[in-house]
Design an enzyme around this catalytic site. Structure first.
Site, short mmCIF file in Angstrom:
data_model
loop_
_atom_site.label_atom_id
_atom_site.label_comp_id
_atom_site.label_asym_id
_atom_site.label_seq_id
_atom_site.Cartn_x
_atom_site.Cartn_y
_atom_site.Cartn_z
N ASP A 21 8.77 -4.59 1.05
CA ASP A 21 9.11 -3.18 1.08
C ASP A 21 10.52 -3.06 1.65
OD1 ASP A 21 9.24 -0.46 1.23
OD2 ASP A 21 7.81 -0.25 2.88
N LYS A 33 0.06 2.82 -1.31
CA LYS A 33 -0.58 4.11 -1.07
C LYS A 33 -1.66 3.91 -0.01
CE LYS A 33 -0.02 6.06 -5.69
NZ LYS A 33 -0.76 6.61 -6.85
#
Length: 297
Positions: free
Chosen positions: A225, A248
């Site tokens: 990320d 998510k």
């Protein structure tokens, strides 16, 4: 990609001829090193060329003699080490910590043999003498492990778990070698699908915590990320899959916010990865690059 100054290799020379030129205090340690590794010392250059010798140690006290010998040996197809002259070397010799068959080689690329020696001396006090016995016991346990864990990835995860800090075969426990056979016969299958998230705030790998460094070395899949710095990624297993992603998290109160869905982007090592693919068995490590944030994990 993070670069290294030289490629560390373990070269097997047992029964092979090695040229050693020179005499005195500089050459004698090289002779002992070659003999210790089972090599056959040749001290005549012409004979070495005729018989196809491929490794040469040069330790003349005269600097110009070293330069001439290095050029001649290299032109004859030999890999050359010139004592205390790293600019003339094709390879350097590390400081060696011996726990046969486990060897720890510490090198500085010729920058400081003294530094390598003192790092080795510190490690000598930390690493138990029984590490060699642990290595031999693990080798003997291979058939039992292959029978219990036919899949290579599953077998590697079992070994990683056992050898981890505090595990039944912790390498720093001097008695671990005595438990290998029993562990191999009754080892439990490692937990599959573990997901751990790390927030990284510093590009210097020396700032990693011990836990972070251990997890990087054990992870099967890295989900990146942000632009995680290359020096950090260099601490991960070379064969670990790497993907870009976003996660998510479940919004239902009390759900614990677990991993719900991973969106992946393909990289060179993961062509064909699809969106929404579940993480594989083994350890999935989420690396969030957040420079300047308060570190977690």
């Amino acid at each position: 990609m993070s670069r290294i100054a030289s490629l560390p290799l373990f070269h097997q020379i047992a029964g092979q001829q090695v040229l050693v030129l020179g005499d005195g205090p500089a050459a004698e340690p090289k002779r002992r090193l070659v003999e210790r590794a089972g090599g056959v010392i040749v001290e005549d250059f012409a004979r070495a060329v005729d018989e196809g010798v491929r490794l040469a140690f040069i330790a003349f006290e005269d600097a110009q003699a070293c330069e001439v010998a290095a050029i001649n040996a290299r032109c004859a197809g030999m890999l050359v080490n010139v004592v205390d002259r790293p600019e003339l070397c094709d390879f350097t010799t590390p400081s060696i910590l011996d726990r046969d068959p486990l060897l720890v080689a510490i090198g500085t690329g010729g920058a400081s043999a003294g530094l390598a020696k003192h790092v080795r001396l510190r490690l000598e006090r930390v690493l138990p003498e029984t590490l060699g016995a642990l290595a031999r016991a693990l080798e003997a346990a291979r058939p039992a492990l292959r029978a219990r864990f036919p899949e290579g990835a599953e077998r590697r995860r079992a070994v990683d778990s056992a050898l981890g800090e505090g595990g039944p075969l912790d390498p720093l426990d001097p008695h671990s070698f005595q438990r290998v056979a029993a562990w191999a016969e009754g080892a439990e299958s490692p937990a599959a699908g573990a997901v751990v998230e790390l927030v990284l705030t510093h590009a210097d790998p020396e700032e990693l915590t011990l836990r972070q460094a251990r997890l990087l070395g054990e992870a099967d899949l890295l989900l990146l990320d942000g632009e995680v710095p290359a020096p950090i990624l260099a601490r991960a297993r070379a064969d670990a899959a790497r993907r870009m992603f976003h996660v998510k998290r479940a919004s239902t109160e009390g759900s614990g916010g677990g991993l719900e869905r991973v969106k992946t982007g393909s990289d060179a090592g993961n062509a064909g990865s699809g969106e929404g693919q579940d993480p594989p068995g083994g350890l999935t490590l989420i690396l969030r690059w957040r420079p300047g944030a308060c570190p977690r994990a």
